[in-house]
Write an enzyme that holds these catalytic residues in place. Sequence first.
Site, PDB file in Angstrom:
ATOM      1  N   HIS A 278       0.789  -1.077   0.056  1.00  0.00           N
ATOM      2  CA  HIS A 278      -0.079   0.011   0.069  1.00  0.00           C
ATOM      3  C   HIS A 278       0.904   1.462   0.054  1.00  0.00           C
ATOM      4  CE1 HIS A 278      -3.676  -2.201   1.783  1.00  0.00           C
ATOM      5  NE2 HIS A 278      -3.447  -2.655   0.433  1.00  0.00           N
TER       6      HIS A 278
ATOM      7  N   GLN B 198       2.227  -4.332   6.250  1.00  0.00           N
ATOM      8  CA  GLN B 198       1.499  -3.538   5.587  1.00  0.00           C
ATOM      9  C   GLN B 198       0.471  -2.403   6.140  1.00  0.00           C
ATOM     10  OE1 GLN B 198      -1.373  -5.310   2.079  1.00  0.00           O
ATOM     11  NE2 GLN B 198      -2.716  -4.906   3.601  1.00  0.00           N
TER      12      GLN B 198
ATOM     13  N   GLU C 158      -4.345   3.741   1.973  1.00  0.00           N
ATOM     14  CA  GLU C 158      -5.644   3.964   3.124  1.00  0.00           C
ATOM     15  C   GLU C 158      -5.302   4.722   3.969  1.00  0.00           C
ATOM     16  OE1 GLU C 158      -5.741  -0.033   4.814  1.00  0.00           O
ATOM     17  OE2 GLU C 158      -6.386  -0.825   2.850  1.00  0.00           O
TER      18      GLU C 158
ATOM     19  N   ASP D 217      -1.761  -5.318  10.358  1.00  0.00           N
ATOM     20  CA  ASP D 217      -1.969  -6.182   9.450  1.00  0.00           C
ATOM     21  C   ASP D 217      -0.754  -6.392   8.664  1.00  0.00           C
ATOM     22  OD1 ASP D 217      -2.568  -7.936   7.387  1.00  0.00           O
ATOM     23  OD2 ASP D 217      -4.183  -6.504   6.353  1.00  0.00           O
TER      24      ASP D 217
ATOM     25  N   GLU E 197      -4.090  -9.042  11.925  1.00  0.00           N
ATOM     26  CA  GLU E 197      -4.633  -9.554  10.700  1.00  0.00           C
ATOM     27  C   GLU E 197      -3.582 -10.381  10.040  1.00  0.00           C
ATOM     28  OE1 GLU E 197      -7.018  -6.728   9.127  1.00  0.00           O
ATOM     29  OE2 GLU E 197      -6.565  -7.712   6.820  1.00  0.00           O
TER      30      GLU E 197
ATOM     31  N   LYS F 247     -14.654  -8.951   3.820  1.00  0.00           N
ATOM     32  CA  LYS F 247     -14.779  -7.900   2.428  1.00  0.00           C
ATOM     33  C   LYS F 247     -15.803  -8.482   1.909  1.00  0.00           C
ATOM     34  CE  LYS F 247      -9.821  -6.905   2.737  1.00  0.00           C
ATOM     35  NZ  LYS F 247      -8.325  -7.443   2.653  1.00  0.00           N
TER      36      LYS F 247
ATOM     37  N   ARG G  54     -11.427  -2.011   1.292  1.00  0.00           N
ATOM     38  CA  ARG G  54     -10.581  -2.735   0.461  1.00  0.00           C
ATOM     39  C   ARG G  54      -9.588  -1.418   0.140  1.00  0.00           C
ATOM     40  NH1 ARG G  54     -10.757  -7.972  -1.492  1.00  0.00           N
ATOM     41  NH2 ARG G  54      -8.574  -7.524  -1.308  1.00  0.00           N
ATOM     42  N   SER G  55      -8.369  -1.614  -0.179  1.00  0.00           N
ATOM     43  CA  SER G  55      -7.345  -0.505  -0.402  1.00  0.00           C
ATOM     44  C   SER G  55      -7.708   0.412  -1.439  1.00  0.00           C
ATOM     45  CB  SER G  55      -5.903  -1.050  -0.514  1.00  0.00           C
ATOM     46  OG  SER G  55      -5.785  -1.743  -1.654  1.00  0.00           O
TER      47      SER G  55
ATOM     48  N   LYS H  23     -12.683  -2.027  10.143  1.00  0.00           N
ATOM     49  CA  LYS H  23     -11.423  -1.355   9.438  1.00  0.00           C
ATOM     50  C   LYS H  23     -11.691  -0.752   8.146  1.00  0.00           C
ATOM     51  CE  LYS H  23      -7.900  -3.733   6.880  1.00  0.00           C
ATOM     52  NZ  LYS H  23      -6.487  -4.566   6.967  1.00  0.00           N
TER      53      LYS H  23
HETATM   54  P1  PGA Z   1      -6.358  -5.100  -0.003  1.00  0.00           P
HETATM   55  O1  PGA Z   1      -5.786  -4.987   1.494  1.00  0.00           O
HETATM   56  O2  PGA Z   1      -7.695  -4.371   0.157  1.00  0.00           O
HETATM   57  O3  PGA Z   1      -5.221  -4.256  -0.979  1.00  0.00           O
HETATM   58  O4  PGA Z   1      -6.315  -6.368  -0.551  1.00  0.00           O
HETATM   59  C1  PGA Z   1      -6.501  -4.725   2.717  1.00  0.00           C
HETATM   60  C2  PGA Z   1      -5.980  -5.879   3.413  1.00  0.00           C
HETATM   61  O5  PGA Z   1      -4.873  -6.607   3.110  1.00  0.00           O
HETATM   62  O6  PGA Z   1      -6.619  -5.906   4.374  1.00  0.00           O
HETATM   63 ZN    ZN Z   2      -5.428  -7.617   5.203  1.00  0.00          ZN
END
Ligand code: PGA
Ligand code: ZN
Length: 425
Positions: free
Chosen positions: A153, A161, A203, A240, A283, A335, A364-365, A386
């Site tokens: 990210h 991350q 994010e 995470d 996470e 998600k 999501r990102s 989150k």
């Molecule tokens: P992503 O990451 O939306 O880029 O998959 C978010 C996460 O890993 O929680």
């Molecule tokens: Zn994650």
Amino acid sequence: VIESVTARRILDSRGNPTIEADVLLADGSLGRAAVPSGASTGAREAAELRDEDPGRWHGKGVDRAVEHVKSEIADAVIGRDADDQAGLDSALVDLDGTPAKSRLGANALLGVSLATARAAAAAHRQPLYRYLGGADARLLPLPMMNIVNGGAHADNPLDFQEFMIAPVGADTFAEAVRMGSEIFHTLRRDLLSAGHATGVGDEGGFAPALRTAEEALDFVMAAVERAGYRPGTDIGLIMDPASSEFFEDGTYVYTGEGVRRTPSEHAAYLAKLIDAYPIVSIEDPMAEDDWDGWRELTARVGDRCQLTGDDLFCTNETLLREGIRTGAGNSVLIKVNQIGTLTEALATVATAHRAGWTAVMSHRSGETEDTTIADLAVATGCGQLKTGSLSRSDRTAKYNQLLRIEEQLGSSARYAGGTALHRAG
Ligand code: PGA
Ligand code: ZN
């Protein structure tokens, strides 16, 4: 009754195309929903249909998915009862006919699934959280605010991350947002005076050129204290690492830090961090293909730390059941676009809760201004959300929606706080 369905291409928060769907009912009620998109996606997620035409949108176009909504999906759902969400969603799954929803695209299906729920809520003149959650839906979630971004990210050397703060000791959601915002701005000043860049990642968290988790955690701890809060009591820390992203041939390869760790060493390192910092939840501490590592870590620290499977479970009820059966984790990230329909996502939450596991509603990102997940957090009573940092409108839109919901619920609103992390088994 659904009268018409359409979709269009809009932009997500990274400037990539995504789908927005509209569902119009015969009584004039309109439901609209936009579909998010991940960057560090799990291997077992439902398939996001992209055009793969390198000459347009760098291959990320969604024109085929939009077409599927306007033609095949519209034909299948027009005339259906919008109140029957489960019936509509199973019709969508059957229409696609593939295990990963790769024929029509999970992005196409999800847009229609969510827009239908919104249209039905509008027809009943109910806010979405109440339409889906009933009169008992009044639990405002503990927000996990991602204030330092690394990994996939951000373009910095941080291997992990996300570094998040959670106002476990706040009395209300509005207070939680205030605490988070104050810490976010304190962190900005601290980073600046230490000579770090203060640009933000996908994010909305800062993306300083740090190398180790300890460096990031130390900055976050200092900001919590300098903002006037007690780490652990007022604010819990959450990470995470998105460990699937740096798991190669059975080894965790920390490129920023410049070390390699075996699954046991990686688990021991995480356990050490849990001992040294008030970390209440991690996470994807282990990679999606490292089920043994997941079980080892859960046995070791699962009694004192929430361990949430994101890539591990991909919001998939079958994968979650495997985790529950074998003791891999104690919590599931939700998600909606990982699974592709609202009904399936809600079923995964219910399965977690029945097992005494926690569920965390998540963005999501790649996001949009759509705030559906804020309502879903309240509707499911999962007590945890989150949705990124205290900047970027794609993130704050969800916090703002929860501020409205808390206001609307008035004295019946309850804030989950830290209790959300310990669902009774
Ligand atoms: P992503 O990451 O939306 O880029 O998959 C978010 C996460 O890993 O929680
Ligand atoms: Zn994650």
